[in-house]
Design a protein around this motif. Structure first.
Motif, PDB file in Angstrom:
ATOM      1  N   TYR A 195       0.869  -1.171   0.000  1.00 24.46           N
ATOM      2  CA  TYR A 195       0.000   0.000   0.000  1.00 24.46           C
ATOM      3  C   TYR A 195       0.909   1.225   0.000  1.00 24.46           C
ATOM      4  CZ  TYR A 195      -3.624   3.363   1.237  1.00 24.46           C
ATOM      5  OH  TYR A 195      -4.486   4.428   1.226  1.00 24.46           O
ATOM      6  N   ALA A 196       0.872   1.988  -1.090  1.00 20.84           N
ATOM      7  CA  ALA A 196       1.671   3.203  -1.213  1.00 20.84           C
ATOM      8  C   ALA A 196       0.780   4.397  -0.923  1.00 20.84           C
ATOM      9  CB  ALA A 196       2.282   3.316  -2.607  1.00 20.84           C
ATOM     10  N   LEU A 197       1.114   5.171   0.090  1.00 22.75           N
ATOM     11  CA  LEU A 197       0.277   6.289   0.518  1.00 22.75           C
ATOM     12  C   LEU A 197       0.216   7.370  -0.553  1.00 22.75           C
ATOM     13  CD1 LEU A 197       1.071   4.793   3.191  1.00 22.75           C
ATOM     14  CD2 LEU A 197       0.859   7.008   4.323  1.00 22.75           C
ATOM     15  N   GLY A 198      -0.978   7.927  -0.746  1.00 27.39           N
ATOM     16  CA  GLY A 198      -1.145   9.019  -1.692  1.00 27.39           C
ATOM     17  C   GLY A 198      -0.821  10.374  -1.103  1.00 27.39           C
ATOM     18  N   GLU A 199      -0.957  10.498   0.207  1.00 28.67           N
ATOM     19  CA  GLU A 199      -0.659  11.734   0.941  1.00 28.67           C
ATOM     20  C   GLU A 199      -1.450  12.940   0.418  1.00 28.67           C
ATOM     21  OE1 GLU A 199       3.623  12.205   1.023  1.00 28.67           O
ATOM     22  OE2 GLU A 199       3.748  10.866   2.761  1.00 28.67           O
ATOM     23  N   ILE A 200      -2.726  12.717   0.057  1.00 37.64           N
ATOM     24  CA  ILE A 200      -3.612  13.786  -0.388  1.00 37.64           C
ATOM     25  C   ILE A 200      -4.520  14.182   0.778  1.00 37.64           C
ATOM     26  CG2 ILE A 200      -5.412  14.442  -2.015  1.00 37.64           C
ATOM     27  CD1 ILE A 200      -2.687  14.021  -3.290  1.00 37.64           C
ATOM     28  N   ALA A 201      -4.548  15.464   1.092  1.00 36.87           N
ATOM     29  CA  ALA A 201      -5.364  15.950   2.209  1.00 36.87           C
ATOM     30  C   ALA A 201      -6.839  15.619   1.979  1.00 36.87           C
ATOM     31  CB  ALA A 201      -5.187  17.457   2.375  1.00 36.87           C
ATOM     32  N   GLY A 202      -7.469  15.040   3.001  1.00 37.83           N
ATOM     33  CA  GLY A 202      -8.893  14.757   2.931  1.00 37.83           C
ATOM     34  C   GLY A 202      -9.243  13.437   2.294  1.00 37.83           C
ATOM     35  N   SER A 203      -8.256  12.656   1.823  1.00 32.01           N
ATOM     36  CA  SER A 203      -8.562  11.378   1.183  1.00 32.01           C
ATOM     37  C   SER A 203      -7.421  10.400   1.404  1.00 32.01           C
ATOM     38  CB  SER A 203      -8.798  11.558  -0.317  1.00 32.01           C
ATOM     39  OG  SER A 203      -8.964  10.303  -0.946  1.00 32.01           O
ATOM     40  N   ALA A 204      -7.778   9.188   1.797  1.00 29.49           N
ATOM     41  CA  ALA A 204      -6.779   8.134   1.975  1.00 29.49           C
ATOM     42  C   ALA A 204      -6.619   7.287   0.725  1.00 29.49           C
ATOM     43  CB  ALA A 204      -7.161   7.243   3.150  1.00 29.49           C
ATOM     44  N   THR A 205      -7.446   7.541  -0.309  1.00 26.51           N
ATOM     45  CA  THR A 205      -7.412   6.707  -1.510  1.00 26.51           C
ATOM     46  C   THR A 205      -6.830   7.422  -2.728  1.00 26.51           C
ATOM     47  OG1 THR A 205      -9.681   7.349  -2.102  1.00 26.51           O
ATOM     48  CG2 THR A 205      -9.405   5.388  -0.732  1.00 26.51           C
ATOM     49  N   GLN A 206      -7.025   8.742  -2.825  1.00 30.35           N
ATOM     50  CA  GLN A 206      -6.517   9.459  -3.993  1.00 30.35           C
ATOM     51  C   GLN A 206      -4.995   9.392  -4.040  1.00 30.35           C
ATOM     52  OE1 GLN A 206      -8.163  13.385  -3.791  1.00 30.35           O
ATOM     53  NE2 GLN A 206     -10.180  12.758  -4.484  1.00 30.35           N
TER      54      GLN A 206
END
Length: 366
Positions: free
Chosen positions: A196-207
């Motif tokens: 699982y590679a983190l997207g690090e997008i504020a407000g979303s754990a999937t984007q």
């Protein structure tokens, strides 16, 4: 005198114990030569280049392991890529300008190839950081060239995450992944990988996050593998954020019989997007033969079929390649390849439908 000898003996014991508990290795690869390719532009010109890393990517790395307790180990790898022709890092700073006219300069990445650490034990191995993805490790078992001639062969290029096909480098990234949490477990002849590679997008754990799952089977001369990857990538513009699904799967296998090894593989990738929606399929097969302990020859066929769904445009690329190596030692070898590519659709270079390439060089490992 006796006290001095005793102190030296104790120092030697402690040094040996420390060496047994922890070890750091400096390693790398230096590869350089010449490559000539025809029809590199619409005018049909040929180009002679200094082939930096044509056969084996240039790298300088540090890896270490430390024995902890109850069979537990701590491991790490730091690896940097470079151009042997110029001495520059693979990832020099670049400047981009968005739609609003704002320019941003990126920093060079020192350890662009790998930067990870983790724990290994009876449960398997868990690593975190920038590392090769599940698909890359799975394809390694059935690429005929074992990820050599990486700048020429589509399977190697795709697996390295550089991006090929109608989608290009904006998709799942089957090679190295940033912020990646990865598990590897070995159960007899079966190896299971998940990430699982983190997207690090504020407000979303999937984007912008990527998930991957792979399984490999190795028993004697047979190796089989399959992997699935998915990611939500930004397919918008500099001012519009539009995350779309990207999916990729691969399967293949290899069989070794004495000096002969055969390998076949397949990759399919697709992207749902407002712009640049695409579908790509890659297939390959090849044979390698060890002529002697020092010499080996490999031949393979790679086919790329791509479709830009929104425009209806498509393209096909077929690569035929023969490569040979001669090892002077376990660390130094000469190599050469002859490759011929047929181009169709949007892969054509102007009106040119074929390209021929020749490479020669030397590779040293340390």
């Amino acid at each position: 005198m006796k006290k001095s000898l005793l102190a030296l003996a104790l120092l030697g014991v402690f040094a040996s114990a420390a060496q047994a508990q922890s070890a750091i290795t400096i390693y790398g690869s230096i590869d350089g030569g010449l490559r000539n390719q025809t029809n590199v532009n619409a005018a049909g010109d040929s180009r002679l280049t200094f082939g930096s890393g044509t056969y084996n990517s240039n790298r300088l790395g540090f890896k270490g392991t430390e024995e902890l307790t109850n069979g537990l180990k701590a491991n790490f790898v730091l690896e940097s890529g470079f151009n042997v022709g110029t001495g520059a890092l693979d990832t020099a700073p670049t400047t981009t300008t968005n739609a609003a006219g704002v320019s941003t300069t990126s920093a060079s990445t020192l350890f662009n190839r790998s930067a990870w650490l983790g724990l290994q034990g009876g449960f398997g191995e868990v690593n975190v950081g920038r590392q090769y993805g599940v698909a890359f490790k799975t394809i390694a078992d059935y690429d005929p060239f074992n990820y050599k001639f990486t700048g020429v062969i589509p399977a190697s290029t795709l697996a390295s995450g550089m991006g090929v096909g109608s989608i290009g480098g904006t998709g799942v990234g089957n090679g190295r992944l940033d912020n990646d949490l990865q598990y590897t477990g070995t159960f007899g002849p079966v190896k299971v990988r998940a990430e699982y590679a983190l997207g690090e997008i504020a407000g979303s754990a999937t984007q912008n996050a990527k998930q991957g799952l792979g399984v490999s089977f190795a028993n004697g001369p047979i190796k089989l593998g399959a992997a699935y990857s998915a990611r939500k990538t930004n397919r918008g513009t500099a001012t519009v954020v539009d995350y779309k699904d990207f999916k990729s799967y691969t399967l293949g296998g290899s069989y070794t019989m004495g000096a002969l090894r055969g390998a076949v593989g397949f990759v399919s990738q697709s992207q749902d997007a407002t712009v640049n929606e695409g579908k790509d399929k890659f297939g390959w097969g090849g044979l390698s033969y060890k002529v002697s302990d020092a010499a080996e020859i490999t031949g393979a066929y790679y086919r790329t079929q791509s479709t830009a769904v929104l425009t209806g445009a498509d393209g096909r690329k077929e690569l035929y390649i023969v490569g040979a190596t001669y090892a002077f030692s376990k660390r130094t070898n000469l190599y050469a390849d002859l490759d011929y590519t047929r181009l169709n659709g949007f892969y054509k270079v102007g009106t040119k439908t074929t390209q021929t390439g020749v490479s020669v060089g030397i590779n040293h490992l340390f």
